[in-house]
Design a protein around this motif. Structure first.
Motif, PDB file in Angstrom:
ATOM      1  N   CYS A  17       0.564  -1.125   0.274  1.00  0.00           N
ATOM      2  CA  CYS A  17       0.210   0.045   0.080  1.00  0.00           C
ATOM      3  C   CYS A  17       0.304   1.411  -0.244  1.00  0.00           C
ATOM      4  CB  CYS A  17      -0.653  -0.112   1.096  1.00  0.00           C
ATOM      5  SG  CYS A  17      -0.368   0.254   2.628  1.00  0.00           S
ATOM      6  N   SER A  18       0.157   2.563  -0.043  1.00  0.00           N
ATOM      7  CA  SER A  18       0.884   3.716  -0.092  1.00  0.00           C
ATOM      8  C   SER A  18       0.365   4.261   1.216  1.00  0.00           C
ATOM      9  CB  SER A  18       0.487   4.655  -1.439  1.00  0.00           C
ATOM     10  OG  SER A  18       0.972   3.940  -2.221  1.00  0.00           O
ATOM     11  N   ILE A  19       1.072   4.852   2.145  1.00  0.00           N
ATOM     12  CA  ILE A  19       0.360   5.800   3.603  1.00  0.00           C
ATOM     13  C   ILE A  19       1.062   7.245   3.214  1.00  0.00           C
ATOM     14  CG2 ILE A  19       0.854   5.459   5.603  1.00  0.00           C
ATOM     15  CD1 ILE A  19       1.389   2.664   5.595  1.00  0.00           C
ATOM     16  N   VAL A  20      -0.121   7.964   2.952  1.00  0.00           N
ATOM     17  CA  VAL A  20      -0.196   9.208   3.080  1.00  0.00           C
ATOM     18  C   VAL A  20      -0.305   9.905   3.973  1.00  0.00           C
ATOM     19  CG1 VAL A  20      -1.088  11.539   1.596  1.00  0.00           C
ATOM     20  CG2 VAL A  20      -0.876   9.364   0.748  1.00  0.00           C
ATOM     21  N   VAL A  50       5.637  -1.571  -0.125  1.00  0.00           N
ATOM     22  CA  VAL A  50       5.216   0.152   0.852  1.00  0.00           C
ATOM     23  C   VAL A  50       5.602   1.305   0.400  1.00  0.00           C
ATOM     24  CG1 VAL A  50       6.756   0.061   2.913  1.00  0.00           C
ATOM     25  CG2 VAL A  50       4.336   0.268   2.929  1.00  0.00           C
ATOM     26  N   ALA A  51       5.277   2.347   0.105  1.00  0.00           N
ATOM     27  CA  ALA A  51       5.337   3.411   0.653  1.00  0.00           C
ATOM     28  C   ALA A  51       4.754   4.432   0.906  1.00  0.00           C
ATOM     29  CB  ALA A  51       5.200   3.929  -1.322  1.00  0.00           C
ATOM     30  N   ILE A  52       5.219   5.407   1.337  1.00  0.00           N
ATOM     31  CA  ILE A  52       5.055   6.189   2.736  1.00  0.00           C
ATOM     32  C   ILE A  52       5.456   7.613   2.050  1.00  0.00           C
ATOM     33  CG2 ILE A  52       5.270   7.144   5.022  1.00  0.00           C
ATOM     34  CD1 ILE A  52       6.937   4.658   5.526  1.00  0.00           C
ATOM     35  N   ILE A  53       4.273   8.748   2.122  1.00  0.00           N
ATOM     36  CA  ILE A  53       4.360   9.811   1.227  1.00  0.00           C
ATOM     37  C   ILE A  53       4.163  10.831   2.308  1.00  0.00           C
ATOM     38  CG2 ILE A  53       3.731  11.425  -0.454  1.00  0.00           C
ATOM     39  CD1 ILE A  53       2.449   7.970  -0.920  1.00  0.00           C
ATOM     40  N   GLY A  54       4.536  11.567   2.499  1.00  0.00           N
ATOM     41  CA  GLY A  54       4.275  12.456   3.434  1.00  0.00           C
ATOM     42  C   GLY A  54       3.975  14.444   2.832  1.00  0.00           C
ATOM     43  N   PHE A  55       3.024  14.542   3.112  1.00  0.00           N
ATOM     44  CA  PHE A  55       2.179  15.573   2.897  1.00  0.00           C
ATOM     45  C   PHE A  55       1.438  16.785   3.415  1.00  0.00           C
ATOM     46  CE2 PHE A  55      -1.434  18.018   1.602  1.00  0.00           C
ATOM     47  CZ  PHE A  55      -1.778  17.457   0.313  1.00  0.00           C
ATOM     48  N   SER A  94       9.117   9.639   0.734  1.00  0.00           N
ATOM     49  CA  SER A  94       9.024  10.636  -0.516  1.00  0.00           C
ATOM     50  C   SER A  94       8.354  11.288   0.407  1.00  0.00           C
ATOM     51  CB  SER A  94       8.807  10.333  -1.425  1.00  0.00           C
ATOM     52  OG  SER A  94       7.381  10.114  -1.899  1.00  0.00           O
ATOM     53  N   TYR A  95       8.181  13.071   0.065  1.00  0.00           N
ATOM     54  CA  TYR A  95       8.106  14.115   0.090  1.00  0.00           C
ATOM     55  C   TYR A  95       6.859  14.914  -0.771  1.00  0.00           C
ATOM     56  CZ  TYR A  95       6.785  18.263   2.936  1.00  0.00           C
ATOM     57  OH  TYR A  95       6.750  19.608   3.524  1.00  0.00           O
ATOM     58  N   HIS A  96       5.497  15.545  -0.494  1.00  0.00           N
ATOM     59  CA  HIS A  96       4.282  15.639  -0.922  1.00  0.00           C
ATOM     60  C   HIS A  96       4.084  17.237  -0.636  1.00  0.00           C
ATOM     61  CE1 HIS A  96       1.609  15.697  -4.512  1.00  0.00           C
ATOM     62  NE2 HIS A  96       0.431  16.727  -3.853  1.00  0.00           N
ATOM     63  N   ARG A  97       4.712  18.218  -1.152  1.00  0.00           N
ATOM     64  CA  ARG A  97       4.025  19.378  -0.614  1.00  0.00           C
ATOM     65  C   ARG A  97       2.908  20.173  -1.267  1.00  0.00           C
ATOM     66  NH1 ARG A  97       6.002  25.048  -2.424  1.00  0.00           N
ATOM     67  NH2 ARG A  97       5.543  26.690  -0.132  1.00  0.00           N
ATOM     68  N   SER A  98       2.164  20.511  -0.036  1.00  0.00           N
ATOM     69  CA  SER A  98       0.734  21.280  -0.736  1.00  0.00           C
ATOM     70  C   SER A  98       0.316  22.119   0.744  1.00  0.00           C
ATOM     71  CB  SER A  98      -0.078  19.940  -1.719  1.00  0.00           C
ATOM     72  OG  SER A  98      -1.163  20.961  -1.936  1.00  0.00           O
ATOM     73  N   GLU A  99      -0.934  22.739   0.072  1.00  0.00           N
ATOM     74  CA  GLU A  99      -1.672  22.681   1.291  1.00  0.00           C
ATOM     75  C   GLU A  99      -2.508  21.767   1.303  1.00  0.00           C
ATOM     76  OE1 GLU A  99      -1.172  25.722   3.096  1.00  0.00           O
ATOM     77  OE2 GLU A  99       0.777  26.455   2.517  1.00  0.00           O
ATOM     78  N   PHE A 100      -3.046  21.788   2.590  1.00  0.00           N
ATOM     79  CA  PHE A 100      -4.067  20.865   2.959  1.00  0.00           C
ATOM     80  C   PHE A 100      -5.357  21.869   2.322  1.00  0.00           C
ATOM     81  CE2 PHE A 100      -2.207  20.152   7.562  1.00  0.00           C
ATOM     82  CZ  PHE A 100      -1.757  19.076   6.413  1.00  0.00           C
ATOM     83  N   LEU A 109      -0.891  14.625  -6.051  1.00  0.00           N
ATOM     84  CA  LEU A 109      -1.239  13.829  -5.592  1.00  0.00           C
ATOM     85  C   LEU A 109      -1.906  11.945  -5.776  1.00  0.00           C
ATOM     86  CD1 LEU A 109      -0.504  12.682  -2.310  1.00  0.00           C
ATOM     87  CD2 LEU A 109      -2.965  12.855  -1.965  1.00  0.00           C
ATOM     88  N   VAL A 110      -2.531  12.490  -7.244  1.00  0.00           N
ATOM     89  CA  VAL A 110      -2.446  11.092  -7.002  1.00  0.00           C
ATOM     90  C   VAL A 110      -1.820  10.913  -9.062  1.00  0.00           C
ATOM     91  CG1 VAL A 110      -4.652  10.532  -9.371  1.00  0.00           C
ATOM     92  CG2 VAL A 110      -5.695  11.965  -7.339  1.00  0.00           C
ATOM     93  N   GLU A 111      -1.392  11.762  -9.582  1.00  0.00           N
ATOM     94  CA  GLU A 111      -0.345  10.985 -10.325  1.00  0.00           C
ATOM     95  C   GLU A 111       0.744  11.045  -9.339  1.00  0.00           C
ATOM     96  OE1 GLU A 111       0.458  14.776 -12.516  1.00  0.00           O
ATOM     97  OE2 GLU A 111      -1.689  15.293 -13.045  1.00  0.00           O
ATOM     98  N   VAL A 112       1.519  11.236  -8.238  1.00  0.00           N
ATOM     99  CA  VAL A 112       1.839  10.815  -7.031  1.00  0.00           C
ATOM    100  C   VAL A 112       2.237   9.039  -7.055  1.00  0.00           C
ATOM    101  CG1 VAL A 112       3.340  10.652  -5.245  1.00  0.00           C
ATOM    102  CG2 VAL A 112       3.378  12.783  -6.572  1.00  0.00           C
ATOM    103  N   LEU A 113      -0.075   8.884  -6.492  1.00  0.00           N
ATOM    104  CA  LEU A 113       0.210   7.870  -6.324  1.00  0.00           C
ATOM    105  C   LEU A 113       0.384   6.379  -7.324  1.00  0.00           C
ATOM    106  CD1 LEU A 113      -2.685   8.583  -3.631  1.00  0.00           C
ATOM    107  CD2 LEU A 113      -0.146   7.959  -3.272  1.00  0.00           C
ATOM    108  N   GLU A 114      -0.590   7.312  -8.389  1.00  0.00           N
ATOM    109  CA  GLU A 114       0.132   6.186  -9.905  1.00  0.00           C
ATOM    110  C   GLU A 114       0.737   5.666 -10.085  1.00  0.00           C
ATOM    111  OE1 GLU A 114      -2.614   8.485 -12.064  1.00  0.00           O
ATOM    112  OE2 GLU A 114      -4.301   7.745 -11.855  1.00  0.00           O
TER     113      GLU A 114
END
Length: 178
Positions: A17-20, A50-55, A94-100, A109-114
């Motif tokens: 799984c991917s964990i965001v 497994v992938a862990i994405i920090g948002f 990995s890290y994904h930068r965005s405001e909530f 994020l959809v593109e990153v997860l795909e």
């Protein structure tokens, strides 16, 4: 009773799984989440795919995020960090930068997860962990829905974990749950 299974562990095998983690630069992530995930990896309980994405909103690179998480894990892990395990585990970070509240951040994020599904074999399984303040929950949930991340693909699953107080009363908790 199956005599061939006697003495064997009956634990479920964790699925890829991917964990965001929303709020990845905060205290909960540093002190608890990443050290706990590392400990699962060290104990052989974390699936290899497994992938862990920090948002989070702060600007940083994947390498900066990995370095911060390594320092936190070395400080807060229940067991000593072994370099060979950390090296493998850190490649899942990995890290994904965005405001909530930024819809474009969820679309990217959809593109990153795909991409991660293809590269790491996470099969479209998604776990969204809210390590942000409760006042952000509704915003994050609405943006997950707007980006289509609230529904799993056929044969996959999507889950949300909220560890903090959920809403301000029963009515607001029910509204967030809906």
């Amino acid at each position: 009773m199956n005599p061939l299974r006697e003495g064997l562990s009956m634990r479920a095998v964790p699925q890829p799984c991917s964990i965001v983690i929303f709020g990845a630069t905060g205290d909960l992530t540093h002190r608890k989440l990443i050290p706990a995930l590392y400990n699962l990896a060290a104990d052989g309980e974390l699936p290899p795919a497994v992938a862990i994405i920090g948002f989070a909103r702060r600007p940083k690179s994947d390498d900066d995020f990995r370095k911060e998480m390594e320092e936190a894990t070395r400080e807060f892990s229940r067991q000593p960090v072994r370099d060979e395990i950390w090296k493998t585990f850190s490649q899942s970070l990995s890290y994904h930068r965005s405001e909530f509240g930024d819809e474009a951040g969820y679309k990217s994020l959809v593109e990153v997860l795909e991409k991660i599904d293809t590269e790491r074999g996470t099969r479209g399984n998604r776990l969204f962990y809210f390590a942000a303040g409760p006042e952000q929950f509704e915003t994050i949930l609405k943006n997950l829905k707007a980006a289509g991340l609230n529904r799993a693909q056929e044969g996959s699953w999507a889950r949300v974990i909220i560890e903090k107080p959920f809403g301000t009363d029963l009515a607001s908790a029910r509204e967030l749950n809906r």
